[in-house]
Scaffold this motif. Structure first.
Motif, PDB file in Angstrom:
ATOM      1  N   PRO A  28       0.836  -1.170   0.182  1.00 28.91           N
ATOM      2  CA  PRO A  28      -0.061   0.067   0.080  1.00 28.91           C
ATOM      3  C   PRO A  28       0.649   1.350   0.110  1.00 28.91           C
ATOM      4  O   PRO A  28       1.718   1.377   1.024  1.00 28.91           O
ATOM      5  N   THR A  29       0.589   2.275  -1.067  1.00 28.24           N
ATOM      6  CA  THR A  29       1.477   3.717  -1.005  1.00 28.24           C
ATOM      7  C   THR A  29       0.365   4.532  -1.183  1.00 28.24           C
ATOM      8  O   THR A  29      -0.684   4.436  -1.586  1.00 28.24           O
ATOM      9  N   GLY A  36      12.556   3.797  -1.688  1.00 30.38           N
ATOM     10  CA  GLY A  36      11.836   3.357  -0.239  1.00 30.38           C
ATOM     11  C   GLY A  36      10.651   2.355  -0.847  1.00 30.38           C
ATOM     12  O   GLY A  36      10.593   1.256  -0.368  1.00 30.38           O
ATOM     13  N   SER A  39      11.863  -0.744  -2.991  1.00 24.90           N
ATOM     14  CA  SER A  39      12.353  -1.848  -1.956  1.00 24.90           C
ATOM     15  C   SER A  39      11.345  -2.531  -1.482  1.00 24.90           C
ATOM     16  O   SER A  39      11.313  -3.960  -1.263  1.00 24.90           O
ATOM     17  N   LEU A  40      10.157  -2.140  -1.348  1.00 25.33           N
ATOM     18  CA  LEU A  40       9.081  -2.987  -0.933  1.00 25.33           C
ATOM     19  C   LEU A  40       8.381  -3.755  -1.692  1.00 25.33           C
ATOM     20  O   LEU A  40       8.136  -5.088  -1.652  1.00 25.33           O
ATOM     21  N   GLY A 146       7.124   0.036   5.421  1.00 25.91           N
ATOM     22  CA  GLY A 146       8.727   0.335   5.586  1.00 25.91           C
ATOM     23  C   GLY A 146       8.533   0.861   7.153  1.00 25.91           C
ATOM     24  O   GLY A 146       7.576   1.351   7.928  1.00 25.91           O
ATOM     25  N   LYS A 148      10.493   3.201   7.988  1.00 30.33           N
ATOM     26  CA  LYS A 148      10.420   4.566   8.200  1.00 30.33           C
ATOM     27  C   LYS A 148       9.245   5.070   8.801  1.00 30.33           C
ATOM     28  O   LYS A 148       9.382   6.119   9.694  1.00 30.33           O
ATOM     29  N   ASP A 149       8.240   4.342   8.552  1.00 29.23           N
ATOM     30  CA  ASP A 149       6.926   4.786   9.426  1.00 29.23           C
ATOM     31  C   ASP A 149       6.907   3.735  10.635  1.00 29.23           C
ATOM     32  O   ASP A 149       5.788   2.850  10.501  1.00 29.23           O
ATOM     33  N   ILE A 174      14.655   1.146   6.349  1.00 25.68           N
ATOM     34  CA  ILE A 174      14.407   2.380   5.755  1.00 25.68           C
ATOM     35  C   ILE A 174      15.514   2.558   4.664  1.00 25.68           C
ATOM     36  O   ILE A 174      16.801   2.447   4.875  1.00 25.68           O
ATOM     37  N   ILE A 175      15.095   3.122   3.433  1.00 25.98           N
ATOM     38  CA  ILE A 175      15.927   3.308   2.661  1.00 25.98           C
ATOM     39  C   ILE A 175      16.540   4.980   2.326  1.00 25.98           C
ATOM     40  O   ILE A 175      15.385   5.614   2.817  1.00 25.98           O
TER      41      ILE A 175
HETATM   42  P1  AMP Z   1       3.704   6.334   1.741  1.00 27.44           P
HETATM   43  O1  AMP Z   1       3.650   6.143   0.108  1.00 27.44           O
HETATM   44  O2  AMP Z   1       4.631   7.310   2.274  1.00 27.44           O
HETATM   45  O3  AMP Z   1       2.450   6.315   2.336  1.00 27.44           O
HETATM   46  O4  AMP Z   1       4.620   5.076   1.924  1.00 27.44           O
HETATM   47  C1  AMP Z   1       4.245   3.739   1.611  1.00 27.44           C
HETATM   48  C2  AMP Z   1       4.769   2.746   2.118  1.00 27.44           C
HETATM   49  O5  AMP Z   1       6.302   2.825   1.765  1.00 27.44           O
HETATM   50  C3  AMP Z   1       4.877   2.648   3.863  1.00 27.44           C
HETATM   51  O6  AMP Z   1       4.854   1.528   4.181  1.00 27.44           O
HETATM   52  C4  AMP Z   1       6.326   3.519   4.051  1.00 27.44           C
HETATM   53  O7  AMP Z   1       6.595   3.325   5.357  1.00 27.44           O
HETATM   54  C5  AMP Z   1       7.099   3.015   3.058  1.00 27.44           C
HETATM   55  N1  AMP Z   1       8.222   3.854   2.912  1.00 27.44           N
HETATM   56  C6  AMP Z   1       8.210   5.363   2.337  1.00 27.44           C
HETATM   57  N2  AMP Z   1       9.560   5.796   2.539  1.00 27.44           N
HETATM   58  C7  AMP Z   1      10.234   4.459   2.695  1.00 27.44           C
HETATM   59  C8  AMP Z   1      11.701   4.467   2.899  1.00 27.44           C
HETATM   60  N3  AMP Z   1      12.574   5.554   2.807  1.00 27.44           N
HETATM   61  N4  AMP Z   1      12.301   3.217   3.328  1.00 27.44           N
HETATM   62  C9  AMP Z   1      11.417   2.327   3.275  1.00 27.44           C
HETATM   63  N5  AMP Z   1      10.050   2.350   3.292  1.00 27.44           N
HETATM   64  C10 AMP Z   1       9.695   3.603   2.899  1.00 27.44           C
END
Ligand code: AMP
Length: 284
Positions: A28-29, A36, A39-40, A146, A148-149, A174-175
């Motif tokens: 999910p994003t 980042g 990598s998922l 990630g 990161k969160d 975390i990337i």
């Molecule tokens: P977001 O689009 O910001 O809601 O992030 C979607 C997913 O990507 C979430 O699970 C985040 O934790 C992960 N994510 C965002 N930035 C990074 C990062 N720098 N390294 C690893 N995972 C990340």
């Protein structure tokens, strides 16, 4: 790779894959994908099929937050998904996810009471509600989040346990950019000067890690040193820096077990988060 916008289209696709006995990984994003996110997706390739959702979820934004300005670029995101081997992008509009008569929310106590939950009161209600909806739509075997969160990851793991959701939650490291700044879609808001100033988050993490390694176990001393360090950067304004138990997100005076040291810092108008986890040795 397919891009679909309707819930029923996702379900039809999943049904076909299930008939073939294929496993499904889900990422999910909110889009504006970077390494980042990639990598998922790469990690999710351990499944037979990979679904990526791209949805800037209005429910998790506060009234004064950046919902309207949040960066969006579906074309670029599609290329990134395709390059990394994703099979399906689900890109719904808000009306598809939230009908006019939407009345149900997922709320969580304890884990949402500190850190981002404190500064963004309804944020995790929005996150839990949308993630549970997405889980019910995609029905993945595994879902990837990630570190990161870090609070979000802990909250999702707890939700899945508490509500018996049949999905395995996998946390991914975390990337960072080459200079250490954690990758984030919100980094695109930063001016050149702010981008340089933003390094203060990572540098304070390095300081905190070093102090923990050298045996500091007093949360107040650790947090205060990190705050003083961050305050030296004129463009930085601290929202919070806290040390909490990595499972419960509760603050502790004495640090032991697995500790999460997390921060949110405004660089200009942009709110950035970063963190590290530290395992204190037994008796340490
Ligand atoms: P977001 O689009 O910001 O809601 O992030 C979607 C997913 O990507 C979430 O699970 C985040 O934790 C992960 N994510 C965002 N930035 C990074 C990062 N720098 N390294 C690893 N995972 C990340």
């Amino acid at each position: 790779m397919k891009i679909v916008h309707k819930i029923e289209e996702v379900k039809a696709c999943i049904k076909e894959w299930r008939k073939e006995g294929l496993s499904i990984g889900f990422v999910p994003t909110m889009g504006y994908l970077h390494e980042g996110h990639e990598s998922l997706i790469k990690r999710a390739m351990e499944n037979d099929r990979v679904v990526v959702s791209i949805f800037v979820n209005p429910m998790q934004f506060g009234p004064k937050e950046d919902l309207a300005s949040y960066p969006r670029d579906l074309e670029r995101d599609s290329s990134r998904c395709m390059e990394n081997g994703a099979d399906l992008i689900f890109h719904p509009n808000p009306e598809e996810m939230y009908k006019e008569d939407f009345y149900t929310y997922v709320d969580m106590s304890v884990l949402t009471e500190e850190l981002c939950g404190l500064s963004r009161p309804l944020h995790f209600r929005g996150v839990c509600t949308v993630v549970l909806k997405l889980f019910n739509i995609v029905t993945p075997d595994r879902a990837y989040f990630g570190e990161k969160d870090a609070q979000q990851l802990a909250v999702i793991k707890r939700m899945v346990t508490d509500l018996n959701v049949n999905v395995e939650i996998i946390g991914c490291p975390i990337i960072r950019e080459s200079d250490g700044l954690a990758m984030s879609s919100r980094n695109s808001y930063l001016s050149e000067a702010e981008r340089k100033a933003a390094l203060i988050l990572y540098n304070s993490i390095k300081l905190g890690k070093q102090m923990m390694k050298e045996g500091e176990r007093d949360a107040a001393v650790l947090v205060s040193a990190m705050k003083v360090f961050i305050q030296k950067e004129p463009l930085a304004k601290i929202d919070y820096v806290k040390a909490v138990d990595a499972m419960t997100m509760r603050q502790a005076e004495k640090l032991n077990g697995t500790v999460l040291i997390a921060m949110a810092v405004y660089i200009g108008k942009t709110r950035l988060i970063d963190n590290f986890t530290f395992k204190c040795e037994e008796g340490g």
